[in-house]
Every structure is written in C-alpha cells, then in structure tokens.
Write a protein that holds these residues in place. Structure first.
Motif, PDB file in Angstrom:
ATOM      1  N   ALA A  51       0.840  -1.211   0.000  1.00 13.50           N
ATOM      2  CA  ALA A  51       0.000   0.000   0.000  1.00 13.50           C
ATOM      3  C   ALA A  51       0.870   1.255   0.000  1.00 13.50           C
ATOM      4  CB  ALA A  51      -0.940  -0.011   1.201  1.00 13.50           C
ATOM      5  N   LEU A  52       1.941   1.238   0.797  1.00 17.00           N
ATOM      6  CA  LEU A  52       2.831   2.405   0.857  1.00 17.00           C
ATOM      7  C   LEU A  52       3.524   2.622  -0.488  1.00 17.00           C
ATOM      8  CD1 LEU A  52       4.377   1.917   4.423  1.00 17.00           C
ATOM      9  CD2 LEU A  52       2.878   3.801   3.683  1.00 17.00           C
ATOM     10  N   TRP A  53       3.913   1.520  -1.141  1.00 24.67           N
ATOM     11  CA  TRP A  53       4.550   1.620  -2.463  1.00 24.67           C
ATOM     12  C   TRP A  53       3.562   2.186  -3.484  1.00 24.67           C
ATOM     13  CZ3 TRP A  53       3.642  -0.532  -7.286  1.00 24.67           C
ATOM     14  CH2 TRP A  53       4.681  -0.391  -8.219  1.00 24.67           C
ATOM     15  N   LEU A  54       2.336   1.661  -3.489  1.00 21.69           N
ATOM     16  CA  LEU A  54       1.322   2.110  -4.449  1.00 21.69           C
ATOM     17  C   LEU A  54       1.015   3.594  -4.277  1.00 21.69           C
ATOM     18  CD1 LEU A  54      -1.231  -0.853  -4.213  1.00 21.69           C
ATOM     19  CD2 LEU A  54       0.083  -0.221  -6.263  1.00 21.69           C
ATOM     20  N   TYR A 102      -6.560   1.193   1.772  1.00 24.18           N
ATOM     21  CA  TYR A 102      -6.003   0.250   2.752  1.00 24.18           C
ATOM     22  C   TYR A 102      -6.145   0.888   4.135  1.00 24.18           C
ATOM     23  CZ  TYR A 102      -3.024  -3.079   5.132  1.00 24.18           C
ATOM     24  OH  TYR A 102      -2.565  -4.039   6.004  1.00 24.18           O
ATOM     25  N   PRO A 103      -6.847   0.231   5.055  1.00 18.82           N
ATOM     26  CA  PRO A 103      -7.132   0.876   6.342  1.00 18.82           C
ATOM     27  C   PRO A 103      -5.890   1.134   7.189  1.00 18.82           C
ATOM     28  CG  PRO A 103      -8.008  -1.384   6.278  1.00 18.82           C
ATOM     29  CD  PRO A 103      -7.544  -1.061   4.902  1.00 18.82           C
ATOM     30  N   GLY A 104      -4.756   0.537   6.828  1.00 19.54           N
ATOM     31  CA  GLY A 104      -3.516   0.782   7.564  1.00 19.54           C
ATOM     32  C   GLY A 104      -2.881   2.122   7.222  1.00 19.54           C
ATOM     33  N   LEU A 105      -3.296   2.743   6.113  1.00 18.19           N
ATOM     34  CA  LEU A 105      -2.728   4.038   5.739  1.00 18.19           C
ATOM     35  C   LEU A 105      -3.383   5.135   6.573  1.00 18.19           C
ATOM     36  CD1 LEU A 105      -2.725   3.727   1.832  1.00 18.19           C
ATOM     37  CD2 LEU A 105      -0.761   3.468   3.375  1.00 18.19           C
TER      38      LEU A 105
END
Ligand SMILES: *Cc1c(COP(=O)(O)O)cnc(C)c1O
Length: 385
Positions: free
Chosen positions: A268-271, A282-285
């Motif tokens: 998610a961080l890369w995307l 992504y709920p982690g962001l």
C-alpha cells in the motif's frame, strides 16, 4: 483442556483438537462415515447418528471456530453463501427486512435480493458510515437484521461495529457481521456487540485456496438453536474432507495474518507513491478515512488492498494481466498473492446496481511471499502502462 486456554494462537492450535484416545494420534482422525452403529435402538456411543446431523471432523472445526471468535456455538457449511442462506432462513421469515451495507459482497447482495427476495425478504442497502441513514432505514422497514461487512469488499471501508450494534439493538434488530476480510485474528465482532459472525472460510480461515466453505458463530443459545436446526434440516453442511482442510488451515491463522498485514502495508505504501495511482484503499494508511476506527477495533489491518488508476479502466486491465507473482484470479485470503478486476470478476453480479464498483479498480489479495518479490512484480507490471 481447552477451557483453560486463553491465547488466540494456543486456541487455534488446540481448540477441538484433542488427540484420539484409542491410538493417541495427535491429529484427530478424519471421519468419513455417513452413519454410526447403535448399540440398541437410539443408544448411541458418542451422540453421533447420521452425517448431516453430526460428524466428529466437522465438530472439531466448529469447536475451533467458536473458540477463535469468542462465541459459544459455531456451524460449518459447504460455502460462505450456504452459511448466509441458512443464517437468514434461521433468523428471518417472509415479510422480514434486512439493511445491508451498500458495498456488500456482490454474492451476498445477489442472494438477499434475487433469491431470498423471492421468498419475501426485503432489503435496503445503506452507507454504513451514515448512522442517521441507517437508523432511518431500520425504522422505516421494521428491520429484522442489519448486515455489516468491515473491512468491506472491495472498497475497504471500515464500519463502527460497536456503534452499529447499539443502533441495531435499540431498534430490536440483530447485527450480523461478515468477518471474512479481517478473520478472527484481527477482529472479534461478538466482543464488540454483534449477535452473529458469518464467514466465507474459503478465504483467510482455510487460507490455502484449496477448500470452499462457510461458517456462522454465535454466543446466544436461542440463536444457536435456530441456526443448528436449519443446518440439520436444510443440510448445506461442510463435508468431512472440507472440514479437515479448514481446521488445518485455521491452526496457522495468526502467523499468516501477521505476514499478510505486514506485506499489504508495504504494498500500500509503495502504491501510494506511484503517479499511475489515483487512490489506494487500505485501512492501515493514515490517510484512509477509517484508519482510526480500524486501529480501535482491529489488531492489524489485514492483507487486502484496493487501488484505482489515473489511466482508468485500461490501466487497471493492463496491470491485472501483466503480473507474474500475483495470479489473476477470483477469491482472496490464500497464502499466494492474487489480483482481481472486481467490476468484471467478483462483482460482475452487481454491475449496473447501486453496489457497482469503479471500473478503474483492482483488488489485491497480498500473500505471504517475500514482499520484495511482490513489489518487483508490480513494478514490472506498472512499466507496461
Ligand atoms: C467470498 C465471500 C463470500 C462468499 O463466500 P463463498 O465461500 O464464496 O460462498 C461472502 N462474503 C465475503 C466478504 C466474501 O469475500
């Protein structure tokens, strides 16, 4: 022995898994028999009579599932949708009404609207983050069941289980949570006030993309009796081999979910940094609108990531067909990474309805491979844009 076991992973390994007393076999044997010898008429050795009503391998899975969801009773079915169908038939009758999220799994919406609608069950899809709209829909329809999926499929929206349970109970209705995306390792809806948890065990619980199944878990004996009766009377039960494979997968749920969550966060961080990407769900962001809520009601953020492309439908289709480690396939929650184009694959059944999904959206089920290989795979697929 299992009632003294507190930790999640200890329960995952041991609940319902007592060794076999005659031989000492550490793994309980797989029982295929469809029927059981009676010592006299109605005189049963261990309560088993006929395979639809009870099977020791299915019971082992059901005990394990109940322990992991902090429930008292679990019921295992031949698929997630079979579980949902039996659940609604057990708790509702013709004339009753269901409020469900307007981003519910397409198959759930199809079952409720097209199959159970014909049986006389009404439905209203609502945005589950709009609590005023939820209250209004329940009041207007004298709703029997409220149906929540969190995180939702495929938009990864987070719903407040505790708050929705209060709204639902104030109106005298029951709250069902589809916990498929989170799995009991990340989220335990019964502890947050839900009355029923439903699963497609095909996904994270089985965890290896080799068995289709479903489950219902409750902690209320009255609900348990109603669901147990329908499981027996309708018979959409899981077969012994399916139950065995699901139990085997469920034992490692905790270790798998940790890696799924870690890898998904990195992906998610890369995307999020890529210019080709319009939005990452992504709920982690920290930028995700449900991030704080997810932090409060989940242990971690799970393995599912959705992404929308600035290049529209063409970009989404190109990436979907260009990856090598991510396999283009329906389903999710297995150890291998999968890529899905929801509007034509998993959510084709809701095309043209208010539950339709964006055409520039891809859904990634991030597996437990080495994350460097997953990102390198996305990198080479993005190079085709
Ligand atoms: C897959 C899925 C279902 C349906 O389960 P099956 O095992 O395919 O019948 C229900 N809910 C969610 C969230 C799912 O992902």
């Amino acid at each position: 022995m299992t009632e003294n076991i507190q930790g999640f992973n200890t329960r995952a390994v041991h609940a319902g898994q007592e060794f076999e007393p005659r031989t000492g076999a550490v793994v309980p044997p797989l029982h295929f028999s469809s029927t059981y010898a009676q010592d006299g008429i109605g005189n049963l050795r261990a309560g088993y009579e006929y395979g639809r009503g009870g099977n020791p391998t299915r019971d082992a899975l059901q005990e394990q599932l109940a322990a992991l969801e902090n429930g008292t009773h679990a019921y295992s079915f031949s698929s997630g949708l079979a579980a949902e169908d039996s659940l609604i038939r057990a708790l509702a009758e013709p004339g009753d009404h269901i409020v469900l999220g307007n981003d519910a799994y397409g198959g759930t919406y199809r079952l409720i609207s097209k199959v159970l609608g014909g049986w006389g069950i009404g439905n209203t899809p609502v945005d589950m983050s709009d609590h005023a709209a939820l209250k209004a829909a329940i009041a207007a329809n004298k709703t029997k069941l409220v149906w929540v999926e969190t995180p939702s499929n495929p938009m990864m929206r987070i719903s407040d289980i505790k708050a929705i349970a209060e709204i639902t109970h104030a109106a005298g209705a029951l709250l069902v949570v589809d916990n498929t995306f989170a799995s009991p390792f990340l989220q335990q809806p019964l502890d947050l006030g839900a009355d029923v948890v439903v699963h497609s065990t095909t996904k994270y619980i089985g965890g290896h993309s080799d068995v289709v199944g479903g489950a219902i878990v409750v902690k209320d004996p009255v609900l348990a009796e109603a669901i147990g009766f329908i499981q027996f009377a309708v018979g959409a039960v899981s077969g012994p081999m399916d139950a065995f494979l699901t139990t085997r997968g469920l034992k490692t749920l905790g270790v798998r979910m940790r890696t799924h969550s870690e890898n998904a966060m990195a992906v998610a961080l890369w995307l999020e940094k890529r210019p080709e990407v319009q939005a990452v769900h992504y709920p982690g962001l920290p930028t995700h609108p449900g991030h704080e809520l997810a932090k409060a009601q989940m242990r971690d953020f799970g393995g599912m990531v959705s992404v929308q492309f600035t290049g529209g439908e063409d970009a989404a289709r190109t990436v979907a067909e260009a990856t090598r480690v991510f396999t283009l396939a329906e389903s999710l929650g297995g150890i291998e990474s999968l890529m899905n184009y929801p509007s034509e694959m998993t959510h084709a059944s809701v095309k043209g309805t208010e539950l339709a999904v964006p055409v520039n959206l891809l859904r990634l089920s991030v597996g437990i491979e080495d994350v460097e290989d997953l990102i390198a795979d996305l990198e080479q697929a993005f190079a085709k844009l």
